[in-house]
Write an enzyme that holds these catalytic residues in place. Structure first.
Site, PDB file in Angstrom:
ATOM      1  N   CYS A 136       0.828  -1.206   0.000  1.00 13.76           N
ATOM      2  CA  CYS A 136       0.000   0.000   0.000  1.00 13.76           C
ATOM      3  C   CYS A 136       0.865   1.259   0.000  1.00 13.76           C
ATOM      4  CB  CYS A 136      -0.949  -0.011   1.189  1.00 13.76           C
ATOM      5  SG  CYS A 136      -0.158  -0.331   2.776  1.00 13.76           S
ATOM      6  N   HIS A 152      -1.644   0.815   7.748  1.00 15.48           N
ATOM      7  CA  HIS A 152      -2.052   0.892   6.346  1.00 15.48           C
ATOM      8  C   HIS A 152      -1.809   2.306   5.831  1.00 15.48           C
ATOM      9  CE1 HIS A 152      -4.125  -0.114   2.693  1.00 15.48           C
ATOM     10  NE2 HIS A 152      -5.071   0.796   2.885  1.00 15.48           N
TER      11      HIS A 152
END
Length: 1072
Positions: free
Chosen positions: A139, A389
């Site tokens: 990510c 994340h």
């Protein structure tokens, strides 16, 4: 009682009045529940009947009583066969409700006929951006790719970069980019004109050599990739391409040092691609920039050498911003190195920033345009530096609208406004976390933003970037593949719908004809198979009824709850369409099984009465030879044994058949249970001797009457039978006589040996090499193991085998030389030997067979002092083998795989510190000490092993504790754990750093605060192994902590790190 059990009980109630020989067809059908009334949808007939009612009985068609309403109906509660639950009556083979038919009855939406998602959901929406697939932990790569893609100048420069396939790619070959620039070109072209909702960046990630399963430092990735890109583009001829990275991201600042004495100014100019701003102690972005540029005093040892003054002088140093790039990257240093833990941690503090940033106050030259507007905010969600994340909020430079890029998902913000509230709420709360400050118009604050990107405010219109022709051709080729996939998925959905409609009509027709009418032919079929037939997601396999067969090849009555009775018409269709077998029709009802079950059930009912009868018969005295021998243990438990034997058939059926259609129970488990059952003694086998005859011990058996034995034989027809005139086993009698003679002989031997060697047995008046006795010049040696085994025999001559020989070969090398020196036998090797007086040795030679005589002789000149005495051994010491033994011992100490060491925590080398975090203590030595202290006698020394006079030579190894002899008393100096000390399991091959991590878990002391020492030597090399540092089993390492960690939250990041960080080592980012 559960409804299924009620129906099963009712199905066999006729056995109370019908003997096995009178079983008829109506009873067989009752056992198989053929005449049970079928349930109707919404009206369950047999659920919830109370025990003692005839609701289930009447349904069997044997007694004809009226149906009793279920408890659901009585209370006004919907029946389980009605409504969403639609449960099926497992005990009724005629209940065909709730088997999955509700999916097919009535009108059905076409979408329920398939499990294929609409391919149009994967299509890019109009005026939307394209997402990027997260390949595992990539990510952080996706956020930067989206941000760089929306830098129009960078995108256009990359499109201008010449490609090896500029002339086009053959249609029959797939395009494979060769360079990083080509990968980025192709990726940007797909992001711009692809028809897919998201694309796969695996080619780009693979070209960089990134580990898709390991999350990396996003800021470090940004720096390294920009450096790689700049180096790659520097070889281009077009200046707009060659200098794009410098034009867009590169600025200049100068380190300026001013001498306080003469005022001389020294300037060092340096380029930067981002400004790294410290956020600790700050609330606003402008405060962070101010601290970055603040003046630093150089005084004392840190004074500056002035070229003019030619000496060290006090000075001031600061950073001056000389020029700023078009795109200003501001790195917020959220991930910092924590000295206490030795690892990174995240600072979850709020930082405020505005959408407009005026950099003029911070510039050295004030005459330029330095107003920037916010264009991107990169977010890290999570409280730890090693997990979480990454997402990006990026502003579209052409429309001014804000978008949130979250891998495949892209969300457009409302009203062209940046919205960070949702992202901030997702961070995990903490007690020390401050509240979110209020922000004014055009300002924001975040505790998760780690990079802010500002663009120089421009007056001209935004740039329009066109995809080059060769790249557009590749994109259209990929779009064609996507369209083909969409058409293929749509066709598959269409075919699934068509098959579903056919299946729908088939099920509606067959389900109406599924129940077997009274008096009509029928078949039994597996309920599991029927459910799979009605399950549209799994096409049914051929019918397999083998798992429900009895030993006679027919339908087992115990499996009726897994079966359903259907009409012959539908069964013919199923077997013709799907195949399988064997078919189970009316001929498959097994009379043998029903008769056997009838016999067993009647015996179960009769068991209590027979138990009373046998108990009364056992009170009678048996006269003459009319009785039979029965084991007392069997008599005590015969009722339980009979009940278990009657249930055995039910248990065997349950274990052997299992589920239907190939899901049988594990055969190995079933066989193991059978073997265990066979090992248990059956009735009357407790009086059977090993030779299969009547045992000789009359205390274990008694005589019962012929009437009592007849009753018992009904339950145990295979039990061994011994009339009371039966003779005992002749072989056992012979063995008993021999055993008695041997016991007497052993007692006599033990008494004689104990009398002859009384001091050796009681360990009294023993000689010692350390203080040689004056009354003799000779001492003999035997192994310690021999003495221990001999003492066991003397203490228990009837239980232990006699020791007939002394195997001194365990103390000698293969060449026949002694393995121990005189000095070692006084210390560490004393635990292997026992010293014998000459008088004792004479008696020992008469009592035992000695393979090798080992003698120690003292020679001393007349009148000389005892210290001048000379000691010799027979046989003599073997130097080569002794040296090899020592080497082997040292090697064993350095090559252990699992050993205990002790960590002793001290403060000022005196006070023992209490455990700072007992809940983190994962190691303790109490269990190990208990295991060691509970060892049976004779197992303390693994290096000596002797049994029944025979000796086996084994490797001798040095032990971690020393046992010595002094004045005939043996003492152990085995380590005892003290307060403030903990035991850890370690191996010689693990590093000191790994040991420090273990210590951190046990004591809550960070590795950087640990000062370890062993025997006064400081242990400081974290990469060295414990074996090379001299750490051996049972070592005690002293731990002195600089300062204990009181805040457990500071250790969160450390707890998640087991391996040292390697960053981007081995990737393409470091290859240039």
């Amino acid at each position: 009682m559960a409804p299924r059990l009620q129906l099963e009980k009712a199905a066999w109630r006729w056995t109370e009045t019908v003997p096995p020989e009178a079983v008829a067809q109506e009873h067989i059908e009752a056992a198989y529940r053929v005449r049970l009334e079928p349930c109707q949808r919404g009206a369950c007939r047999y659920r919830g009947a109370r025990p003692g009612t005839d609701s289930a009985d009447s349904a069997l068609g044997v007694w004809g009583a009226p149906r009793v309403p279920s408890r659901h109906e009585a209370r006004g509660v919907p029946c389980p066969c009605r409504g969403p639950a639609r449960r099926n009556c497992r005990g009724n083979p005629n209940c065909l409700v709730g088997i999955g038919e509700h999916v097919w009855l009535g009108e059905i939406d076409e979408n329920s006929f398939h499990n294929i998602d609409d391919p149009n959901c994967e299509r890019r929406k109009k005026n939307a951006f394209v997402g990027l697939t997260n390949l595992g932990a990539t990510c952080y790569v996706n956020t930067f790719l989206q941000m760089w893609f929306l830098n129009l100048e960078l995108r256009q420069a990359l499109y201008l970069c010449p490609s090896a396939c500029g002339d086009g790619v053959p249609k029959d070959t797939d395009y494979e980019p060769q360079t990083i620039c080509e990968h980025l070109q192709y990726l940007f072209a797909l992001l711009q004109n692809s028809k897919r909702r998201y694309i796969d960046p695996s080619g780009f990630v693979k070209a960089l050599g990134l580990d898709t399963g390991q999350q990396q430092d996003a800021q470090e990735f940004s720096k390294l990739f920009m450096s790689l890109l700049e180096d790659t583009l520097s070889k281009q001829k077009n200046p707009d391409v060659r200098n794009i990275v410098q034009k867009q991201f590169c600025g200049e600042y100068a380190y300026v040092t001013v001498c306080n004495q003469c005022g001389r100014e020294s300037k060092l100019v340096s380029k930067f691609y981002e400004l790294e701003l410290n956020i600790q102690g700050h609330k606003q972005l402008t405060d962070c920039i101010t601290e970055f540029l603040k003046e630093e005093k150089l005084e004392g040892d840190n004074r500056y050498f002035c070229e003019t003054c030619q000496s060290k002088q006090n000075a001031t140093r600061k950073i001056r911003l000389l020029s700023l790039p078009c795109t200003l990257n501001l790195q917020l240093m959220r991930f910092v190195f924590d000295r206490q833990t030795g690892h990174k941690k995240k600072l979850n503090t709020y930082i405020g920033f505005s959408e407009l940033l005026d950099m003029e106050p911070f510039m050295e030259q004030k005459n330029g345009v330095y107003v920037y507007e916010l264009s991107a905010v990169l977010i890290h969600r999570g409280v730890s530096a090693y997990s979480g994340h990454y997402i990006a909020h990026v502003k579209d430079p052409q429309t001014g609208e804000w978008y949130k890029f979250n891998d495949e998902d892209i969300e457009k913000m409302e009203g062209k406004k940046l919205q960070l509230g949702i992202e901030e709420d997702l961070a995990e709360p903490s007690k020390s976390q401050s509240r979110k400050p209020k922000c004014g118009k055009g300002a924001h604050c975040s505790r998760n933003a780690y990079m802010l990107v500002y663009r120089l405010q421009a007056r001209e219109k935004s740039l329009t970037v066109q995809v080059p022709a060769f790249l557009q051709e590749l994109v259209e080729r990929d779009n064609c593949k996507f369209e083909e996939w969409c058409n293929e998925m749509a066709e598959m959905r269409k075919q699934s719908v068509a098959r579903g409609k056919i299946k729908h009509e088939e099920v509606k027709e067959l389900y109406q004809r599924l129940p077997a009418e009274a008096g009509s032919p029928y078949d039994f079929i597996s309920l599991e198979w029927l459910q799979k037939w009605l399950d549209e997601s799994t096409p049914p396999k051929p019918i397999d009824n083998t798992a429900c067969l009895c030993s006679h090849g027919k339908l087992h009555p115990d499996k009726i709850s897994l079966m359903k009775r259907i009409s012959e018409y539908v069964a013919d269709f199923f077997y013709r369409r799907y195949g399988g077998g064997p078919r189970l029709n009316v001929k498959a009802l097994c009379k043998d099984c029903v008769v056997e079950r009838c016999r067993i059930l009647r015996l179960k009912n009769q068991l209590n009465e027979d138990y009373k009868t046998v108990t009364n018969l056992l009170k009678m005295t048996v006269k003459g030879n009319d009785g039979f021998w029965v084991g007392k243990a069997s008599l005590r438990s015969w009722r339980q044994l009979a009940l278990e034997q009657l249930n055995e058939q039910d248990e065997d059926a349950e274990h052997s058949n299992g589920k239907m259609n190939g899901n049988a129970q594990n055969k190995d488990e079933s066989n193991e249970e059978k073997r265990e059952a066979e090992e248990e003694l059956n009735f009357n086998e407790d009086i059977v001797c090993p030779h299969g005859d009547l045992c000789i011990s009359e205390n274990e058996r008694r005589v019962v009457s012929k009437e009592a034995w007849k009753k018992l034989k009904q339950y145990f027809p295979k039990a061994p039978e011994f009339p009371n005139n039966k003779e005992c086993c002749s072989q056992c009698k012979i063995l008993e006589r021999e055993g008695e003679e041997n016991e007497a002989l052993h007692k006599m031997m033990a008494s004689e040996q104990k009398t002859s060697l009384q001091n050796l047995f009681h360990d009294k008046c023993r000689p010692c090499l350390g203080s040689w006795p004056q009354e003799t010049d000779e001492l003999y040696i035997v192994s310690q193991f021999f003495v221990e085994e001999w003492r066991k025999f003397v203490r228990r001559p009837t239980r232990c085998s006699p020791v007939s020989s002394i195997a001194n070969s365990v103390l000698l090398c293969p060449h026949g030389g002694l393995m121990f020196t005189f000095a070692s036998m006084t210390k560490e090797d004393s635990k292997h030997i026992v010293l014998i007086w000459p008088s004792e040795w004479e008696r020992i030679q008469k009592l035992f067979v000695v393979d090798h005589v080992i003698k120690i002789t003292r020679t001393q000149a007349p009148g000389a002092s005892p210290e001048s005495a000379h000691y010799t051994s027979e046989p003599q010491l073997c130097p080569e083998c002794r040296e090899g033994l020592l080497c082997q011992q040292q090697r064993d100490l350095r090559e252990y795989t699992q050993a205990t060491i002790y960590i002793h925590k001290v403060v000022d080398n005196k006070k023992v510190m209490k455990d700072a975090a007992p809940e983190l203590n994962v190691s303790s030595s109490e269990a190990e000490e208990e295991r060691e202290e509970n060892k049976p006698e004779g197992e303390q020394d693994p290096d000596f092993n002797q049994a029944n006079g025979s000796a086996k030579r084994q490797k001798l190894s040095h032990q971690s504790y020393v046992t010595y002899q002094k004045q005939g008393i043996r003492r152990s100096t085995r380590h005892r754990k003290v307060r403030g000390e903990k035991a850890l399991l370690v191996s010689a091959s693990q590093t000191l750093k790994e040991l420090k991590i273990q210590i951190m878990h046990a004591f809550s002391v960070a590795p950087f605060d640990q000062n370890l020492s062993l025997d006064g030597k400081i242990l400081s090399d974290d990469t060295a192994t414990l074996g090379s540092l001299g750490v051996i089993p049972e070592s005690v390492i002293l731990l002195k902590a600089d300062e204990p960690i009181a805040d457990y939250a500071a250790m969160d990041d450390v707890m998640q790190v087991c391996m040292p960080e390697e960053g981007f080592k081995g990737t393409g980012l470091l290859g240039h």
